[in-house]
Design a protein around this motif. Structure first.
Motif, PDB file in Angstrom:
ATOM      1  N   GLY A  12     -23.123  79.761 119.712  1.00 49.95           N
ATOM      2  CA  GLY A  12     -22.448  78.797 118.848  1.00 49.95           C
ATOM      3  C   GLY A  12     -22.739  79.021 117.385  1.00 49.95           C
ATOM      4  O   GLY A  12     -21.891  78.804 116.528  1.00 49.95           O
ATOM      5  N   ASP A  13     -23.956  79.467 117.063  1.00 50.58           N
ATOM      6  CA  ASP A  13     -24.380  79.640 115.672  1.00 50.58           C
ATOM      7  C   ASP A  13     -25.115  80.972 115.564  1.00 50.58           C
ATOM      8  O   ASP A  13     -26.278  81.083 115.958  1.00 50.58           O
ATOM      9  CB  ASP A  13     -25.285  78.475 115.265  1.00 50.58           C
ATOM     10  CG  ASP A  13     -25.716  78.523 113.811  1.00 50.58           C
ATOM     11  OD1 ASP A  13     -25.680  79.604 113.186  1.00 50.58           O
ATOM     12  OD2 ASP A  13     -26.113  77.461 113.304  1.00 50.58           O
ATOM     13  N   LEU A  14     -24.443  81.965 115.048  1.00 48.97           N
ATOM     14  CA  LEU A  14     -25.020  83.306 114.972  1.00 48.97           C
ATOM     15  C   LEU A  14     -26.247  83.337 114.065  1.00 48.97           C
ATOM     16  O   LEU A  14     -27.243  83.978 114.387  1.00 48.97           O
ATOM     17  CB  LEU A  14     -23.977  84.314 114.496  1.00 48.97           C
ATOM     18  CG  LEU A  14     -24.402  85.782 114.532  1.00 48.97           C
ATOM     19  CD1 LEU A  14     -24.749  86.233 115.948  1.00 48.97           C
ATOM     20  CD2 LEU A  14     -23.318  86.670 113.942  1.00 48.97           C
ATOM     21  N   ASP A  15     -26.200  82.623 112.943  1.00 55.76           N
ATOM     22  CA  ASP A  15     -27.340  82.623 112.024  1.00 55.76           C
ATOM     23  C   ASP A  15     -28.581  82.032 112.689  1.00 55.76           C
ATOM     24  O   ASP A  15     -29.682  82.558 112.530  1.00 55.76           O
ATOM     25  CB  ASP A  15     -27.005  81.863 110.744  1.00 55.76           C
ATOM     26  CG  ASP A  15     -25.902  82.555 109.941  1.00 55.76           C
ATOM     27  OD1 ASP A  15     -25.883  83.800 109.912  1.00 55.76           O
ATOM     28  OD2 ASP A  15     -25.062  81.842 109.373  1.00 55.76           O
ATOM     29  N   ALA A  16     -28.412  80.940 113.430  1.00 58.37           N
ATOM     30  CA  ALA A  16     -29.546  80.327 114.136  1.00 58.37           C
ATOM     31  C   ALA A  16     -30.080  81.270 115.216  1.00 58.37           C
ATOM     32  O   ALA A  16     -31.294  81.371 115.418  1.00 58.37           O
ATOM     33  CB  ALA A  16     -29.130  78.993 114.755  1.00 58.37           C
ATOM     34  N   THR A  17     -29.188  81.988 115.884  1.00 65.50           N
ATOM     35  CA  THR A  17     -29.602  82.955 116.911  1.00 65.50           C
ATOM     36  C   THR A  17     -30.427  84.066 116.279  1.00 65.50           C
ATOM     37  O   THR A  17     -31.482  84.442 116.798  1.00 65.50           O
ATOM     38  CB  THR A  17     -28.368  83.538 117.628  1.00 65.50           C
ATOM     39  OG1 THR A  17     -27.656  82.470 118.253  1.00 65.50           O
ATOM     40  CG2 THR A  17     -28.762  84.578 118.658  1.00 65.50           C
ATOM     41  N   ILE A  18     -29.955  84.591 115.173  1.00 68.12           N
ATOM     42  CA  ILE A  18     -30.676  85.667 114.482  1.00 68.12           C
ATOM     43  C   ILE A  18     -32.049  85.171 114.035  1.00 68.12           C
ATOM     44  O   ILE A  18     -33.048  85.897 114.160  1.00 68.12           O
ATOM     45  CB  ILE A  18     -29.856  86.205 113.292  1.00 68.12           C
ATOM     46  CG1 ILE A  18     -28.612  86.945 113.818  1.00 68.12           C
ATOM     47  CG2 ILE A  18     -30.703  87.126 112.408  1.00 68.12           C
ATOM     48  CD1 ILE A  18     -27.596  87.282 112.745  1.00 68.12           C
ATOM     49  N   GLN A  19     -32.134  83.934 113.561  1.00 69.73           N
ATOM     50  CA  GLN A  19     -33.420  83.377 113.140  1.00 69.73           C
ATOM     51  C   GLN A  19     -34.374  83.260 114.326  1.00 69.73           C
ATOM     52  O   GLN A  19     -35.561  83.587 114.216  1.00 69.73           O
ATOM     53  CB  GLN A  19     -33.245  82.019 112.467  1.00 69.73           C
ATOM     54  CG  GLN A  19     -34.541  81.473 111.892  1.00 69.73           C
ATOM     55  CD  GLN A  19     -35.183  82.411 110.878  1.00 69.73           C
ATOM     56  OE1 GLN A  19     -34.556  82.787 109.893  1.00 69.73           O
ATOM     57  NE2 GLN A  19     -36.420  82.822 111.119  1.00 69.73           N
ATOM     58  N   GLU A  20     -33.878  82.791 115.472  1.00 69.36           N
ATOM     59  CA  GLU A  20     -34.722  82.703 116.669  1.00 69.36           C
ATOM     60  C   GLU A  20     -35.228  84.074 117.082  1.00 69.36           C
ATOM     61  O   GLU A  20     -36.393  84.234 117.448  1.00 69.36           O
ATOM     62  CB  GLU A  20     -33.941  82.091 117.839  1.00 69.36           C
ATOM     63  CG  GLU A  20     -33.923  80.599 117.857  1.00 69.36           C
ATOM     64  CD  GLU A  20     -33.303  80.083 119.133  1.00 69.36           C
ATOM     65  OE1 GLU A  20     -33.836  80.382 120.228  1.00 69.36           O
ATOM     66  OE2 GLU A  20     -32.276  79.386 119.036  1.00 69.36           O
ATOM     67  N   LEU A  21     -34.345  85.070 117.055  1.00 70.79           N
ATOM     68  CA  LEU A  21     -34.743  86.432 117.403  1.00 70.79           C
ATOM     69  C   LEU A  21     -35.811  86.933 116.434  1.00 70.79           C
ATOM     70  O   LEU A  21     -36.814  87.516 116.856  1.00 70.79           O
ATOM     71  CB  LEU A  21     -33.529  87.362 117.387  1.00 70.79           C
ATOM     72  CG  LEU A  21     -32.480  87.096 118.465  1.00 70.79           C
ATOM     73  CD1 LEU A  21     -31.184  87.835 118.142  1.00 70.79           C
ATOM     74  CD2 LEU A  21     -33.008  87.504 119.833  1.00 70.79           C
ATOM     75  N   THR A  22     -35.607  86.688 115.151  1.00 71.38           N
ATOM     76  CA  THR A  22     -36.575  87.092 114.130  1.00 71.38           C
ATOM     77  C   THR A  22     -37.928  86.439 114.391  1.00 71.38           C
ATOM     78  O   THR A  22     -38.973  87.084 114.250  1.00 71.38           O
ATOM     79  CB  THR A  22     -36.053  86.725 112.730  1.00 71.38           C
ATOM     80  OG1 THR A  22     -34.809  87.396 112.517  1.00 71.38           O
ATOM     81  CG2 THR A  22     -37.031  87.123 111.652  1.00 71.38           C
ATOM     82  N   ASN A  23     -37.918  85.164 114.785  1.00 71.32           N
ATOM     83  CA  ASN A  23     -39.165  84.450 115.093  1.00 71.32           C
ATOM     84  C   ASN A  23     -39.924  85.095 116.245  1.00 71.32           C
ATOM     85  O   ASN A  23     -41.139  84.948 116.346  1.00 71.32           O
ATOM     86  CB  ASN A  23     -38.880  82.984 115.425  1.00 71.32           C
ATOM     87  CG  ASN A  23     -38.365  82.199 114.238  1.00 71.32           C
ATOM     88  OD1 ASN A  23     -38.443  82.643 113.094  1.00 71.32           O
ATOM     89  ND2 ASN A  23     -37.797  81.040 114.505  1.00 71.32           N
ATOM     90  N   HIS A  24     -39.197  85.808 117.112  1.00 72.52           N
ATOM     91  CA  HIS A  24     -39.823  86.523 118.237  1.00 72.52           C
ATOM     92  C   HIS A  24     -40.083  87.986 117.904  1.00 72.52           C
ATOM     93  O   HIS A  24     -40.439  88.773 118.785  1.00 72.52           O
ATOM     94  CB  HIS A  24     -38.932  86.440 119.479  1.00 72.52           C
ATOM     95  CG  HIS A  24     -38.973  85.114 120.156  1.00 72.52           C
ATOM     96  ND1 HIS A  24     -39.999  84.728 120.986  1.00 72.52           N
ATOM     97  CD2 HIS A  24     -38.105  84.074 120.120  1.00 72.52           C
ATOM     98  CE1 HIS A  24     -39.761  83.516 121.443  1.00 72.52           C
ATOM     99  NE2 HIS A  24     -38.621  83.092 120.925  1.00 72.52           N
ATOM    100  N   GLY A  25     -39.876  88.373 116.651  1.00 72.31           N
ATOM    101  CA  GLY A  25     -40.123  89.755 116.245  1.00 72.31           C
ATOM    102  C   GLY A  25     -39.018  90.721 116.620  1.00 72.31           C
ATOM    103  O   GLY A  25     -39.207  91.939 116.592  1.00 72.31           O
TER     104      GLY A  25
END
Length: 129
Positions: A84-97
């Motif tokens: 639903g929100d690509l930016d939020a997905t990318i941020q979550e992925l970044t938080n997991h390295g």
């Protein structure tokens, strides 16, 4: 063929089962439905769901051969998830390295998408709804 109703599941063989199990459950957030160890095959089989829907079988096998997995290699090109929100997905992925490729825009739909790689370098796409 008129009897097809949906994709039942996608099977993935991991070179490092524990690492891939963590990736698919903790990073992507898929739910474990069932995990079994098949002694005769020296293989784990992990059934994973998205929103209660069975979608991925994750396997381990002793010494599986490497397979080209670049998006343009012959065979399965990539696995894609709608978000639903690509930016939020990318941020979550970044938080997991996990590093995402630069965001692209589909030239026909004008929708945004990006790719990451799983622990075995399988391309995974996130396509914004």
């Amino acid at each position: 063929m008129n009897n097809l109703t949906k994709i039942h599941h996608i099977a993935i063989i991991a070179s490092d089962y524990q690492k891939s199990k963590i990736f698919y459950t903790e990073v992507l957030g898929l739910t474990v439905l069932r995990e079994v160890y098949r002694e005769a095959r020296q293989s784990y089989k992990l059934d994973l769901a998205l929103d209660g829907e069975y979608i991925i079988e994750l396997f381990s096998f002793p010494n599986p051969p490497a397979r080209p997995s670049r998006p343009e290699a012959t065979g399965l090109r990539h696995l894609a998830f709608e978000v639903g929100d690509l930016d939020a997905t990318i941020q979550e992925l970044t938080n997991h390295g996990v590093v995402a490729e630069p965001v692209r825009v589909d030239e026909f739909t004008r929708k945004r998408f990006t790719f990451i790689a799983d622990p075995d370098d399988l391309p995974i796409e996130f396509y914004e709804r």
